[in-house]
Scaffold this motif. Structure first.
Motif, PDB file in Angstrom:
ATOM      1  N   TYR A 115      18.198 -24.103   2.847  1.00  0.00           N
ATOM      2  CA  TYR A 115      16.963 -24.270   2.084  1.00  0.00           C
ATOM      3  C   TYR A 115      16.166 -22.980   2.136  1.00  0.00           C
ATOM      4  CZ  TYR A 115      13.374 -27.355   0.002  1.00  0.00           C
ATOM      5  OH  TYR A 115      12.500 -27.963  -0.843  1.00  0.00           O
ATOM      6  N   PHE A 116      15.178 -22.885   1.282  1.00  0.00           N
ATOM      7  CA  PHE A 116      14.268 -21.743   1.314  1.00  0.00           C
ATOM      8  C   PHE A 116      12.894 -22.291   1.676  1.00  0.00           C
ATOM      9  CE2 PHE A 116      11.441 -18.694  -1.071  1.00  0.00           C
ATOM     10  CZ  PHE A 116      11.625 -17.636  -0.198  1.00  0.00           C
ATOM     11  N   LEU A 117      12.584 -22.242   2.968  1.00  0.00           N
ATOM     12  CA  LEU A 117      11.339 -22.830   3.476  1.00  0.00           C
ATOM     13  C   LEU A 117      10.658 -21.800   4.371  1.00  0.00           C
ATOM     14  CD1 LEU A 117       9.713 -25.564   3.640  1.00  0.00           C
ATOM     15  CD2 LEU A 117      10.914 -25.953   5.798  1.00  0.00           C
ATOM     16  N   PRO A 118       9.974 -20.836   3.755  1.00  0.00           N
ATOM     17  CA  PRO A 118       9.407 -19.746   4.550  1.00  0.00           C
ATOM     18  C   PRO A 118       8.080 -20.150   5.204  1.00  0.00           C
ATOM     19  CG  PRO A 118       9.023 -19.349   2.220  1.00  0.00           C
ATOM     20  CD  PRO A 118       9.782 -20.644   2.308  1.00  0.00           C
ATOM     21  N   VAL A 119       8.171 -20.866   6.350  1.00  0.00           N
ATOM     22  CA  VAL A 119       6.949 -21.274   7.050  1.00  0.00           C
ATOM     23  C   VAL A 119       6.334 -20.065   7.757  1.00  0.00           C
ATOM     24  CG1 VAL A 119       7.714 -23.652   7.357  1.00  0.00           C
ATOM     25  CG2 VAL A 119       8.187 -21.969   9.130  1.00  0.00           C
ATOM     26  N   LEU A 120       5.018 -20.100   7.857  1.00  0.00           N
ATOM     27  CA  LEU A 120       4.303 -19.020   8.546  1.00  0.00           C
ATOM     28  C   LEU A 120       3.788 -19.545   9.881  1.00  0.00           C
ATOM     29  CD1 LEU A 120       2.076 -17.814   5.546  1.00  0.00           C
ATOM     30  CD2 LEU A 120       4.389 -17.043   6.155  1.00  0.00           C
ATOM     31  N   LYS A 121       3.935 -18.724  10.919  1.00  0.00           N
ATOM     32  CA  LYS A 121       3.438 -19.145  12.239  1.00  0.00           C
ATOM     33  C   LYS A 121       1.924 -18.966  12.338  1.00  0.00           C
ATOM     34  CE  LYS A 121       7.614 -19.369  14.639  1.00  0.00           C
ATOM     35  NZ  LYS A 121       8.264 -20.044  13.489  1.00  0.00           N
ATOM     36  N   GLU A 122       1.408 -17.954  11.666  1.00  0.00           N
ATOM     37  CA  GLU A 122      -0.018 -17.625  11.796  1.00  0.00           C
ATOM     38  C   GLU A 122      -0.815 -18.213  10.632  1.00  0.00           C
ATOM     39  OE1 GLU A 122      -0.910 -15.957  14.479  1.00  0.00           O
ATOM     40  OE2 GLU A 122       1.179 -15.704  15.088  1.00  0.00           O
ATOM     41  N   ASN A 123      -2.091 -18.443  10.894  1.00  0.00           N
ATOM     42  CA  ASN A 123      -2.974 -18.877   9.821  1.00  0.00           C
ATOM     43  C   ASN A 123      -3.312 -17.709   8.907  1.00  0.00           C
ATOM     44  OD1 ASN A 123      -3.377 -21.646  10.045  1.00  0.00           O
ATOM     45  ND2 ASN A 123      -4.778 -21.370  11.769  1.00  0.00           N
ATOM     46  N   PRO A 124      -3.064 -17.847   7.614  1.00  0.00           N
ATOM     47  CA  PRO A 124      -3.364 -16.745   6.690  1.00  0.00           C
ATOM     48  C   PRO A 124      -4.882 -16.564   6.600  1.00  0.00           C
ATOM     49  CG  PRO A 124      -2.193 -18.559   5.589  1.00  0.00           C
ATOM     50  CD  PRO A 124      -2.546 -19.039   6.942  1.00  0.00           C
ATOM     51  N   SER A 125      -5.315 -15.330   6.661  1.00  0.00           N
ATOM     52  CA  SER A 125      -6.754 -15.072   6.739  1.00  0.00           C
ATOM     53  C   SER A 125      -7.477 -15.420   5.445  1.00  0.00           C
ATOM     54  CB  SER A 125      -6.989 -13.605   7.089  1.00  0.00           C
ATOM     55  OG  SER A 125      -6.398 -12.801   6.085  1.00  0.00           O
ATOM     56  N   GLU A 126      -6.775 -15.389   4.290  1.00  0.00           N
ATOM     57  CA  GLU A 126      -7.467 -15.608   3.025  1.00  0.00           C
ATOM     58  C   GLU A 126      -7.802 -17.082   2.771  1.00  0.00           C
ATOM     59  OE1 GLU A 126      -4.235 -14.891   3.285  1.00  0.00           O
ATOM     60  OE2 GLU A 126      -3.077 -15.456   1.490  1.00  0.00           O
ATOM     61  N   ALA A 127      -7.241 -17.983   3.575  1.00  0.00           N
ATOM     62  CA  ALA A 127      -7.423 -19.405   3.290  1.00  0.00           C
ATOM     63  C   ALA A 127      -8.624 -19.964   4.030  1.00  0.00           C
ATOM     64  CB  ALA A 127      -6.157 -20.174   3.681  1.00  0.00           C
ATOM     65  N   GLN A 128      -9.578 -20.494   3.253  1.00  0.00           N
ATOM     66  CA  GLN A 128     -10.807 -20.996   3.868  1.00  0.00           C
ATOM     67  C   GLN A 128     -10.762 -22.488   4.157  1.00  0.00           C
ATOM     68  OE1 GLN A 128     -13.922 -19.971   1.132  1.00  0.00           O
ATOM     69  NE2 GLN A 128     -13.169 -17.884   0.932  1.00  0.00           N
ATOM     70  N   ILE A 129      -9.915 -23.219   3.445  1.00  0.00           N
ATOM     71  CA  ILE A 129      -9.895 -24.667   3.664  1.00  0.00           C
ATOM     72  C   ILE A 129      -8.492 -25.082   4.088  1.00  0.00           C
ATOM     73  CG2 ILE A 129     -11.791 -25.153   2.053  1.00  0.00           C
ATOM     74  CD1 ILE A 129      -9.673 -26.104   0.050  1.00  0.00           C
ATOM     75  N   VAL A 130      -8.434 -26.265   4.705  1.00  0.00           N
ATOM     76  CA  VAL A 130      -7.213 -26.668   5.389  1.00  0.00           C
ATOM     77  C   VAL A 130      -6.028 -26.823   4.426  1.00  0.00           C
ATOM     78  CG1 VAL A 130      -7.747 -29.147   5.325  1.00  0.00           C
ATOM     79  CG2 VAL A 130      -6.320 -28.224   7.155  1.00  0.00           C
ATOM     80  N   SER A 131      -6.273 -27.347   3.225  1.00  0.00           N
ATOM     81  CA  SER A 131      -5.135 -27.554   2.319  1.00  0.00           C
ATOM     82  C   SER A 131      -4.532 -26.218   1.898  1.00  0.00           C
ATOM     83  CB  SER A 131      -5.567 -28.356   1.086  1.00  0.00           C
ATOM     84  OG  SER A 131      -6.602 -27.694   0.392  1.00  0.00           O
ATOM     85  N   HIS A 132      -5.375 -25.253   1.630  1.00  0.00           N
ATOM     86  CA  HIS A 132      -4.879 -23.931   1.256  1.00  0.00           C
ATOM     87  C   HIS A 132      -4.067 -23.330   2.407  1.00  0.00           C
ATOM     88  CE1 HIS A 132      -5.917 -19.677  -0.494  1.00  0.00           C
ATOM     89  NE2 HIS A 132      -4.658 -20.004  -0.677  1.00  0.00           N
ATOM     90  N   ARG A 133      -4.633 -23.457   3.610  1.00  0.00           N
ATOM     91  CA  ARG A 133      -3.971 -22.914   4.796  1.00  0.00           C
ATOM     92  C   ARG A 133      -2.597 -23.556   4.996  1.00  0.00           C
ATOM     93  NH1 ARG A 133      -8.631 -23.055   7.688  1.00  0.00           N
ATOM     94  NH2 ARG A 133      -8.199 -25.004   8.779  1.00  0.00           N
ATOM     95  N   TYR A 134      -2.560 -24.879   4.950  1.00  0.00           N
ATOM     96  CA  TYR A 134      -1.293 -25.571   5.201  1.00  0.00           C
ATOM     97  C   TYR A 134      -0.287 -25.358   4.064  1.00  0.00           C
ATOM     98  CZ  TYR A 134      -2.954 -28.001   9.414  1.00  0.00           C
ATOM     99  OH  TYR A 134      -3.381 -28.310  10.669  1.00  0.00           O
ATOM    100  N   MET A 135      -0.780 -25.254   2.846  1.00  0.00           N
ATOM    101  CA  MET A 135       0.175 -25.021   1.748  1.00  0.00           C
ATOM    102  C   MET A 135       0.837 -23.654   1.895  1.00  0.00           C
ATOM    103  SD  MET A 135      -1.630 -26.812  -1.589  1.00  0.00           S
ATOM    104  CE  MET A 135      -0.184 -26.715  -2.663  1.00  0.00           C
ATOM    105  N   LEU A 136       0.065 -22.657   2.340  1.00  0.00           N
ATOM    106  CA  LEU A 136       0.660 -21.335   2.585  1.00  0.00           C
ATOM    107  C   LEU A 136       1.587 -21.390   3.797  1.00  0.00           C
ATOM    108  CD1 LEU A 136      -2.502 -19.099   1.979  1.00  0.00           C
ATOM    109  CD2 LEU A 136      -0.432 -19.134   0.559  1.00  0.00           C
TER     110      LEU A 136
END
Lengths: 449, 449
Positions: free
Chosen positions: B6-27
């Motif tokens: 599969y192509f599931l590029p999960v990120l370990k760190e919280n992306p700095s540009e995301a201010q709300i939880v849905s944006h953060r988790y979707m990234l």
């Protein structure tokens, strides 16, 4: 679907703007409506067929191990500057400026965007091979849009991209796409012949176009007649098998088949004269292997087994989804209208009630309609009060492959009429048997005896 | 799907540009990638959920008798000049000039285009009522896109349009949409409260917004707490029944529920104090009845029963399909990640192999994977060599509602572990029973005993 509740605006007259049969029939059958030059709304009937075609493409891509995703329609110009194609692409690219004055464009293809996604997220050869694809609206600002959806400006296309560590792996991906495309087109009732093609603006040493033979095709094609005897059929292919995919490629591309762009009279002359054919063809897809063209330009590398950064080998692969509706009609119609292959038909069969309002005829139609629905089969039931001739003309025009005709006279003898759109042949049989026959045709379980 | 493919590029760190939880988790969950400001690519996991949501919307629209079609993304400016909205719409409308210098725009909504289709093809009251809808990409050139897909520029939306002969008929269409929207949201595991709204640029005396309560909502909302006890449930509704649809509307809109735009302190004060609530909400849909506004401006008339030309009564109805992913996450998550409701989950369950490479564990996982597939259930099987902690963290992050954990120690006792993402509770049971439980949860036939 009951006709009385559907939106099927058929036209009695031939629209003057339509030069080819598919455009004419798509307008007359209420499938599309032009909203501006080269841009169409898909009316309910057209949308249903578009979805059927899209579903087949999805199913066959997933079967081949390719992963669906979706890229946006609008792209930033920056990525295209990076690949060097922003200036090259010319006036067919629709350039847009947003409210902040940033250069954008309506994507005509997606090599840049997918390469950017790849380089952002994939760093090791261990994550290869990888093939991603999407089906999305594209735009090419054709100077003279024509032939309806065949050469529109806003069009629906499947484009896929493979990322591989080596040229060998990428050529397997190329072959795998060729195999899956053959399956895809055959499921739509089409024979699409892979022909050696020219790289064009996408580039690429290895490329084949898939062409459907039709008088109205825009390309002149030259081929060995043996090629039209080939069928992919229902063979089981292991898409991971290099040998199996290679064998299919060889079987389907070893005979002469080229478009005018790559045609070579000297090689063609080696084909025995009795098998040499010239015809016209409609392009419905193309596959490319272009090596490291984009990965070099955009820095899409992975760490190889030796620990060194290695640019990935790529290819791209397209199927013209909206254009396929036109191509299928060009290949499958008569002077009464369209003849949909079973694989893409918008409704599994039509039901014509010869005497709407007659209690017995209405009840028989409802029973057939319900029995088909219970089997997962969708009928278009003409329950309107239009006269029989008009109902037949509409059914013939919109091209459902099977029609059940129900009238008081037949019902008195306990029969309805089952008619094949393709052959025009009719058969009288009891309603339950007509339902069973339809179920068999579409491979659905027949009702309990 | 096997994770290794599969192509599931999960990120370990919280992306700095995301201010709300849905944006953060979707990234972080590898669902989306921003391609330019307010424009996203939908990576495979995000695309899968988008499709699930789209399918629910389609199914419920068709159930209500509405007819799917598809209008293009780009429109000619001419129609908007006709309705008078071309100049009104302001800078949020993305204006485009094509190669011939013609004014185009990327549709932010489709009242003009659908009215043009209607007036071209429908001329008699006998063809009414009619409700057409489509799900298509739209564009609004937000000055400051933010919150990921919640306020993006290119977004996916269902918009539907009803055409009726009288105001009464059009209000039935309004009610019918309200009912079908309640069903739609509940199937996605959402409670969306219809609130009295403001017409805005679309216009309309009758309009309700549907709001999901969430701390990050952009609107302040005021409501009677009794409203959150209401459930649509699995009641059977005859969408043709004026009475039934009207009764649902009354049940769901008779209590106070308004956004800050329409809030009235005096009326709110009449709600018993213990039931007065203030909260924040995310708008996920809106319905409008706007009478003959567009049909007057654009000449969309039908011949009435009295033979006279009569402008049709219209309404429009929207569901923010791409925005719904964000809304669902805002409403359903914890500090480990997303918790998908069963109705929209991208995979029915996850399978974690605690010891990939162990012959017995591998075989047990494969058997479970195959048994689920045979029931039409799709598992995401983590067959990689990552350590167990990492596998659990990924499963929790991407939010599959059920997980089956398979390890050598459990298998020695003939059991695997079935874990609920929502409660965190685990249960040990034989593999076949775990499969049966998943099948029951999703309403699939259990395997033969």
């Amino acid at each position: 679907m009951r006709m009385s509740r559907y939106f099927l605006p058929v036209l009695k007259e031939n629209p003057s703007e339509a030069q080819i049969v598919s455009h004419r029939y798509m307008l007359r059958a209420g499938m599309i409506k032009q909203s501006s030059s080269g841009i169409y709304s898909w009316l309910p009937l057209g949308f249903k067929i578009l979805k059927n075609i899209e579903n087949i493409v999805h199913e066959e891509q997933v079967r081949a191990g390719h992963i669906p995703m979706l890229m946006p329609t609008l792209q930033s110009a920056d990525l295209w500057r990076e690949s060097g194609r922003y200036d090259d692409y010319g006036e067919e690219m629709l350039r847009i400026t947003d409210r902040h004055g940033r250069d954008m464009l309506y994507g005509p293809t997606n090599e840049e965007l997918i390469t950017d996604i790849f380089r952002s997220h994939v760093s090791s050869y261990k994550d290869l091979p990888l093939t991603l694809y999407h089906i999305q609206w594209k735009f090419r600002d054709e100077i003279r849009p024509r032939f309806g959806v065949m050469r529109g400006r806003e069009f629906y296309m499947k484009d896929g991209y493979n990322f591989d560590l080596t040229k060998e792996d990428a050529l397997h991906a190329y072959n795998r796409h060729l195999v899956s495309y053959l399956r895809t087109y055959e499921r739509m009732g089409l024979q699409a012949i892979p022909m050696r093609a020219d790289g064009g603006p996408i580039g690429g040493d290895y490329t084949h176009e898939f062409l459907v033979l039709a008088e109205t095709g825009e390309s002149e094609v030259f081929y060995d007649s043996e090629i039209t005897d080939l069928r992919f059929g229902d063979r089981q292919i292991d898409y991971d098998s290099v040998e199996q995919c290679q064998a299919v490629l060889e079987e389907f591309t070893s005979r002469y088949a080229r478009t005018d762009e790559t045609h070579d009279e000297a090689i063609f002359a080696e084909v025995p004269e009795a098998r040499r054919r010239t015809a016209r063809g409609i392009e419905v897809g193309q596959i490319f292997y272009f090596g490291t063209k984009y990965s070099d330009a955009m820095g899409a590398t992975v760490q190889g087994p030796d620990g060194k950064p290695t640019p990935v080998h790529m290819g791209s692969h397209g199927i013209g989804v909206s254009r396929l509706l036109g191509a299928i009609i060009e290949a499958s119609h008569d002077d009464k209208g369209i003849i949909w292959p079973e694989g893409v038909t918008p409704f599994h069969c039509g039901i014509v009630n010869l005497k709407s309002g007659d209690a017995e005829a209405d009840a028989a139609c409802e029973a057939i309609y319900g029995a088909l629905a219970a089997l997962g089969l969708e009928a278009l039931y003409d329950d309107t009060s239009e006269r029989a001739g008009g109902k037949f003309a509409t059914m013939d025009l919109i091209g459902l492959p099977w029609r059940i005709t129900v009238g008081p006279r037949g019902l008195k003898n306990g029969v309805v009429e089952l008619t094949s759109r393709r052959t025009g042949e009719s058969e009288e049989l009891p309603p339950e048997q007509a339902v069973e026959r339809i179920a068999q045709i579409y491979g659905r379980a027949a009702p309990q005896a």
